[in-house]
Design a protein around this motif. Structure first.
Motif, PDB file in Angstrom:
ATOM      1  N   ASP A   1      -2.954  -2.892 -45.799  1.00  0.00           N
ATOM      2  CA  ASP A   1      -3.509  -1.705 -46.485  1.00  0.00           C
ATOM      3  C   ASP A   1      -4.718  -2.101 -47.329  1.00  0.00           C
ATOM      4  OD1 ASP A   1      -1.457  -0.245 -45.476  1.00  0.00           O
ATOM      5  OD2 ASP A   1      -0.249  -0.261 -47.316  1.00  0.00           O
TER       6      ASP A   1
ATOM      7  N   ILE B   1     -11.423   9.359 -32.238  1.00  0.00           N
ATOM      8  CA  ILE B   1     -10.633  10.154 -33.192  1.00  0.00           C
ATOM      9  C   ILE B   1     -11.488  11.159 -33.965  1.00  0.00           C
ATOM     10  CG2 ILE B   1      -8.785   8.419 -33.529  1.00  0.00           C
ATOM     11  CD1 ILE B   1     -10.061   8.124 -36.434  1.00  0.00           C
ATOM     12  N   SER B   2     -12.811  10.979 -33.976  1.00  0.00           N
ATOM     13  CA  SER B   2     -13.610  11.769 -34.932  1.00  0.00           C
ATOM     14  C   SER B   2     -14.712  12.622 -34.319  1.00  0.00           C
ATOM     15  CB  SER B   2     -14.285  10.802 -35.909  1.00  0.00           C
ATOM     16  OG  SER B   2     -15.243  10.023 -35.210  1.00  0.00           O
TER      17      SER B   2
ATOM     18  N   ASN C   1     -11.058   6.273 -44.476  1.00  0.00           N
ATOM     19  CA  ASN C   1     -10.854   7.323 -45.488  1.00  0.00           C
ATOM     20  C   ASN C   1     -11.375   6.904 -46.866  1.00  0.00           C
ATOM     21  OD1 ASN C   1      -9.564   8.966 -43.588  1.00  0.00           O
ATOM     22  ND2 ASN C   1      -7.640   7.853 -43.898  1.00  0.00           N
TER      23      ASN C   1
ATOM     24  N   THR D   1     -14.846   9.250 -43.236  1.00  0.00           N
ATOM     25  CA  THR D   1     -14.660  10.417 -44.109  1.00  0.00           C
ATOM     26  C   THR D   1     -15.982  10.856 -44.748  1.00  0.00           C
ATOM     27  OG1 THR D   1     -12.909  11.308 -45.475  1.00  0.00           O
ATOM     28  CG2 THR D   1     -14.011   9.411 -46.373  1.00  0.00           C
TER      29      THR D   1
ATOM     30  N   LYS E   1     -10.198  13.543 -43.531  1.00  0.00           N
ATOM     31  CA  LYS E   1      -9.384  12.314 -43.564  1.00  0.00           C
ATOM     32  C   LYS E   1      -8.786  12.083 -42.181  1.00  0.00           C
ATOM     33  CE  LYS E   1      -9.236  11.521 -48.165  1.00  0.00           C
ATOM     34  NZ  LYS E   1      -9.841  10.379 -48.767  1.00  0.00           N
ATOM     35  N   PHE E   2      -8.572  10.844 -41.828  1.00  0.00           N
ATOM     36  CA  PHE E   2      -8.066  10.515 -40.490  1.00  0.00           C
ATOM     37  C   PHE E   2      -6.815   9.654 -40.553  1.00  0.00           C
ATOM     38  CE2 PHE E   2     -12.287  11.944 -39.880  1.00  0.00           C
ATOM     39  CZ  PHE E   2     -12.237  12.617 -38.674  1.00  0.00           C
ATOM     40  N   ASP E   3      -6.023   9.732 -39.480  1.00  0.00           N
ATOM     41  CA  ASP E   3      -4.763   9.005 -39.380  1.00  0.00           C
ATOM     42  C   ASP E   3      -5.054   7.564 -38.935  1.00  0.00           C
ATOM     43  OD1 ASP E   3      -2.272   8.085 -38.812  1.00  0.00           O
ATOM     44  OD2 ASP E   3      -1.739   9.652 -37.382  1.00  0.00           O
ATOM     45  N   LEU E   4      -4.793   6.626 -39.845  1.00  0.00           N
ATOM     46  CA  LEU E   4      -5.105   5.215 -39.563  1.00  0.00           C
ATOM     47  C   LEU E   4      -4.297   4.679 -38.378  1.00  0.00           C
ATOM     48  CD1 LEU E   4      -5.317   3.597 -43.119  1.00  0.00           C
ATOM     49  CD2 LEU E   4      -7.191   4.218 -41.599  1.00  0.00           C
ATOM     50  N   GLU E   5      -3.072   5.195 -38.238  1.00  0.00           N
ATOM     51  CA  GLU E   5      -2.194   4.745 -37.148  1.00  0.00           C
ATOM     52  C   GLU E   5      -2.811   5.123 -35.792  1.00  0.00           C
ATOM     53  OE1 GLU E   5       0.567   3.083 -37.883  1.00  0.00           O
ATOM     54  OE2 GLU E   5       1.365   2.960 -35.837  1.00  0.00           O
ATOM     55  N   LYS E   6      -3.311   6.364 -35.724  1.00  0.00           N
ATOM     56  CA  LYS E   6      -3.918   6.846 -34.475  1.00  0.00           C
ATOM     57  C   LYS E   6      -5.165   6.006 -34.136  1.00  0.00           C
ATOM     58  CE  LYS E   6      -5.163  11.365 -32.778  1.00  0.00           C
ATOM     59  NZ  LYS E   6      -5.434  12.731 -33.212  1.00  0.00           N
TER      60      LYS E   6
END
Ligand code: BTN
Length: 248
Positions: A38, A93-94, A138, A155, A161-166
């Motif tokens: 993290d 993703i974005s 993010n 971001t 905001k985006f899903d870090l896992e994805k």
């Protein structure tokens, strides 16, 4: 076929995922092991720079033991394919149009969003490579940070905001695809993919090397990912490593 991410180690805080990955290699980890954290308290960038790694970014390292089409000089392809994988994952993703800047930065509208630190190490007789990938996701790029005016995050570009896992899953998939292509001898196709995503080619650039700065037009990359620069006097120079700045 090398499987990436069969083993994923998740940490809350570490000095550097690259350093942690090197320790894992020394302890005999599986090839393709991924380390994520993290926060990094001592994140490292290229050229011994510090890499700001607050919560909200994707900070990860991959342990690799390259073989077949990725040995000797061809190891130089690994950072380029890593940049392609990161750019594809960001765009995936974005909807941003992420591009690569030689050798492996991911940029959006001329600003850096991700960087790669590839380190080659010997474990006994075996050559291993740790690929460290840092993506500003993010987290806002910190004020006062040396490179804050030339850096951005997903971001900051999208306001979302985006899903870090994805993002991590997409990155691993893209990395695995490109890495296995290169290992199985399809390195020319991998380099073509890099060319298709490159923001550097055709531009006037300045390269800061240990031996000094050199300016020219970035014409192409060669079969190991080195940059072919056309100088003002019409000669070409092949650059293996350095810090690249776009001048236009
Ligand atoms: C660069 O200078 O552009 C390379 C930055 C690489 C940062 C990543 S974050 C995960 C891994 N761990 C590190 O300490 N550095 C790399």
């Amino acid at each position: 076929m090398t499987e990436i991410g069969r083993m994923v180690i998740r940490l809350e805080e570490v000095d550097s995922t690259n350093e942690y990955a090197k320790e894992l290699i020394g302890q005999g980890c599986l090839e393709g092991t991924v380390v994520l954290s993290d926060i990094q308290t001592g994140g490292k960038g290229r050229l011994a720079r510090k890499w700001e790694s607050p919560k909200g970014g994707l900070w990860m390292s991959i342990c690799l033991k390259p073989k077949d089409g990725l040995v000797g000089d061809k190891l130089g392809i690994i950072p380029l394919l890593s940049g392609c994988a990161a750019a594809r994952a960001v765009s995936g993703i974005s909807d941003l149009n992420a591009r690569v800047k030689w050798p492996n930065d991911v940029i959006i509208n001329g600003k850096k969003m991700a960087g790669i630190l590839s380190e080659s190490i010997l474990n006994g007789e075996d050559r291993w490579v740790v690929v460290g990938i840092g993506i500003d996701v993010n987290n806002p790029v910190q004020e006062g940070y040396e490179f804050s005016d030339i850096s951005t995050s997903i971001t900051e570009e999208t306001g979302r905001k985006f899903d870090l896992e994805k993002l991590m899953v997409q990155l691993i998939c893209e990395f695995e695809r490109l890495y296995n292509m290169a290992e199985s001898g399809k390195d020319a196709e991998v380099l073509d993919e890099w060319r298709g995503m490159a923001d550097t080619l055709g531009k006037k650039v300045s390269i800061n090397r240990i031996s000094g700065e050199i300016t020219g037009i970035a014409r192409d990359i060669d079969e190991v990912g080195a940059l072919i620069l056309e100088l003002q006097n019409g000669h070409t120079e092949t650059i293996l490593a350095g810090d690249c700045q776009h001048l236009e």
